[in-house]
Design an enzyme around this catalytic site. Sequence first.
Site, PDB file in Angstrom:
ATOM      1  N   HIS A 154     -27.128  94.223  44.837  1.00 36.86           N
ATOM      2  CA  HIS A 154     -27.752  95.372  45.506  1.00 36.86           C
ATOM      3  C   HIS A 154     -28.796  94.904  46.513  1.00 36.86           C
ATOM      4  O   HIS A 154     -29.428  93.862  46.329  1.00 36.86           O
ATOM      5  CB  HIS A 154     -28.433  96.295  44.498  1.00 36.86           C
ATOM      6  CG  HIS A 154     -27.502  97.004  43.563  1.00 36.86           C
ATOM      7  ND1 HIS A 154     -26.914  98.209  43.861  1.00 36.86           N
ATOM      8  CD2 HIS A 154     -27.056  96.661  42.324  1.00 36.86           C
ATOM      9  CE1 HIS A 154     -26.150  98.593  42.848  1.00 36.86           C
ATOM     10  NE2 HIS A 154     -26.219  97.665  41.899  1.00 36.86           N
ATOM     11  N   ASP A 190     -20.212 101.336  39.407  1.00 41.94           N
ATOM     12  CA  ASP A 190     -20.419 100.849  40.770  1.00 41.94           C
ATOM     13  C   ASP A 190     -20.086  99.360  40.888  1.00 41.94           C
ATOM     14  O   ASP A 190     -20.294  98.751  41.942  1.00 41.94           O
ATOM     15  CB  ASP A 190     -21.850 101.131  41.246  1.00 41.94           C
ATOM     16  CG  ASP A 190     -22.916 100.411  40.440  1.00 41.94           C
ATOM     17  OD1 ASP A 190     -22.733 100.240  39.220  1.00 41.94           O
ATOM     18  OD2 ASP A 190     -23.946 100.012  41.022  1.00 41.94           O
ATOM     19  N   HIS A 191     -19.534  98.782  39.798  1.00 38.61           N
ATOM     20  CA  HIS A 191     -19.066  97.394  39.805  1.00 38.61           C
ATOM     21  C   HIS A 191     -17.591  97.278  39.442  1.00 38.61           C
ATOM     22  O   HIS A 191     -16.974  96.243  39.709  1.00 38.61           O
ATOM     23  CB  HIS A 191     -19.908  96.553  38.844  1.00 38.61           C
ATOM     24  CG  HIS A 191     -21.328  96.427  39.281  1.00 38.61           C
ATOM     25  ND1 HIS A 191     -21.819  95.306  39.898  1.00 38.61           N
ATOM     26  CD2 HIS A 191     -22.369  97.307  39.224  1.00 38.61           C
ATOM     27  CE1 HIS A 191     -23.111  95.479  40.188  1.00 38.61           C
ATOM     28  NE2 HIS A 191     -23.457  96.696  39.795  1.00 38.61           N
ATOM     29  N   HIS A 224     -20.100  93.160  35.044  1.00 38.57           N
ATOM     30  CA  HIS A 224     -20.369  94.085  33.933  1.00 38.57           C
ATOM     31  C   HIS A 224     -19.634  95.389  34.186  1.00 38.57           C
ATOM     32  O   HIS A 224     -18.983  95.566  35.223  1.00 38.57           O
ATOM     33  CB  HIS A 224     -21.879  94.296  33.735  1.00 38.57           C
ATOM     34  CG  HIS A 224     -22.588  94.929  34.892  1.00 38.57           C
ATOM     35  ND1 HIS A 224     -22.746  94.313  36.119  1.00 38.57           N
ATOM     36  CD2 HIS A 224     -23.208  96.144  35.007  1.00 38.57           C
ATOM     37  CE1 HIS A 224     -23.429  95.101  36.934  1.00 38.57           C
ATOM     38  NE2 HIS A 224     -23.705  96.223  36.291  1.00 38.57           N
ATOM     39  N   ASP A 262     -26.181  92.332  38.357  1.00 35.55           N
ATOM     40  CA  ASP A 262     -27.442  93.072  38.266  1.00 35.55           C
ATOM     41  C   ASP A 262     -28.447  92.408  37.324  1.00 35.55           C
ATOM     42  O   ASP A 262     -29.365  93.074  36.831  1.00 35.55           O
ATOM     43  CB  ASP A 262     -27.174  94.505  37.777  1.00 35.55           C
ATOM     44  CG  ASP A 262     -26.551  95.379  38.848  1.00 35.55           C
ATOM     45  OD1 ASP A 262     -26.354  94.888  39.980  1.00 35.55           O
ATOM     46  OD2 ASP A 262     -26.257  96.561  38.556  1.00 35.55           O
ATOM     47  N   HIS A 304     -29.224  93.682  31.105  1.00 38.13           N
ATOM     48  CA  HIS A 304     -28.952  94.911  31.864  1.00 38.13           C
ATOM     49  C   HIS A 304     -27.865  95.689  31.125  1.00 38.13           C
ATOM     50  O   HIS A 304     -28.023  96.874  30.816  1.00 38.13           O
ATOM     51  CB  HIS A 304     -28.514  94.538  33.272  1.00 38.13           C
ATOM     52  CG  HIS A 304     -28.140  95.712  34.126  1.00 38.13           C
ATOM     53  ND1 HIS A 304     -29.042  96.688  34.485  1.00 38.13           N
ATOM     54  CD2 HIS A 304     -26.955  96.048  34.715  1.00 38.13           C
ATOM     55  CE1 HIS A 304     -28.441  97.590  35.237  1.00 38.13           C
ATOM     56  NE2 HIS A 304     -27.171  97.228  35.390  1.00 38.13           N
ATOM     57  N   HIS A 340     -20.451  98.688  34.583  1.00 41.05           N
ATOM     58  CA  HIS A 340     -20.897  99.891  35.293  1.00 41.05           C
ATOM     59  C   HIS A 340     -19.928 100.248  36.425  1.00 41.05           C
ATOM     60  O   HIS A 340     -19.362  99.373  37.082  1.00 41.05           O
ATOM     61  CB  HIS A 340     -22.310  99.686  35.841  1.00 41.05           C
ATOM     62  CG  HIS A 340     -23.353  99.741  34.779  1.00 41.05           C
ATOM     63  ND1 HIS A 340     -24.628  99.233  34.949  1.00 41.05           N
ATOM     64  CD2 HIS A 340     -23.318 100.236  33.512  1.00 41.05           C
ATOM     65  CE1 HIS A 340     -25.336  99.417  33.834  1.00 41.05           C
ATOM     66  NE2 HIS A 340     -24.545 100.039  32.960  1.00 41.05           N
TER      67      HIS A 340
END
Length: 378
Positions: free
Chosen positions: A294, A183-184, A179, A256, A237, A181
């Site tokens: 995570h 942090d990805h 996805h 996530d 998400h 975001h």
Amino acid sequence: TFQLKICVAAASLRPMSAFATVRGAAVAAGGGRLAWTGAHLLGTPVASAVTATSEPGAGLGPCALAAASAAVAATTAVAAARRGGGRRRGLATVSAVTEAAAATTEIFDFRSGMGEAAAARIGPGVEMLLVPCLSDNYAPIIHDPSTGATAVVDTPEVAPIMAALESRGWKLTHILNTHHHMDHTGGNQELVDRTGCQVIGPAGEADRIPALGRPVAQDDVVEVGALRARVLDVGGHTKGHVAYFFPEQKAAFVGDTLFTLGCGRIIEGSALQMWGSLNKLRELPDDTVFYCAHEYTESNARFAEHLGGVPLLPERVAAVRELRKEGRATVPSLLGHEKATNPFLRADSDELRVAAGLPKGAVPVQVFAEVRKRKDKF
């Protein structure tokens, strides 16, 4: 997961008494042997006293479940003996019930279903690395030794990913984004510039995935060398979130959407969409090893304990805390263990309906939404 073979060694039944005593043994397929003695109150599934011992390797969890199986069997047997007025009928019932339990009782070795032990269950033809990034992210690296193709699932941080690749002498050929975001996807562009790899990511978020080379959606096939993955739409998400399932290797990379003992916060989607996505993952085989993105497991465990409604949770949480105390990852995880203990995958169980304060007739998505709301406030 071990299947029990249960045999009743002896049963003492007094038709006019309120108690039954059952002594038995169970042998797990994995090699451990259990023994138990239980004294049980007539007409109730609650044992007045149960003791269980195990040989090395059997574990405490198998003892507890074996004792519980014996308790149910003995209670049923005493009730039958009382109705039948004779010891023999009761003994026969003990045997019948424990034989039935042997066909259905599963013993979960939860420690072997998390972290490095779970990763060792992945099928042949692939090498895996789990790269810690940022404060709690993981970037799994998938390598096909037959072709040299190598993929990283999401790109939280470039430096540790490149260091892991260089330590093995692997060249990055693919990025599989789950996805959009940051942090990805934050390392996408730099990794493309440094390696020339192809970025594959969700078609529903194509305009938000840096350096995207190939957008994918439900049931598309992704190849990393000789390794083939099926794309799953698992939005909730984020609306366009995808997962990658490698059926031959029995491995899934879920970003996530699903966590060990938890699930992703619903940011862009709806509870209905997220519950549908979790069900899609729940339909994968129990022996699927899934990688989430995570290390949230201890926090998820605290919430699950607070919520209640998951009978096998205490043993799973004990295994989680043991691993984390040793500084070990709880990722990846065995999907069958999640189905048994993750409250977000059990929203269709009566126990969770009660724990969420909802009537037994509440539909699963309603239960899921309530549990997710509680987790958001926890």
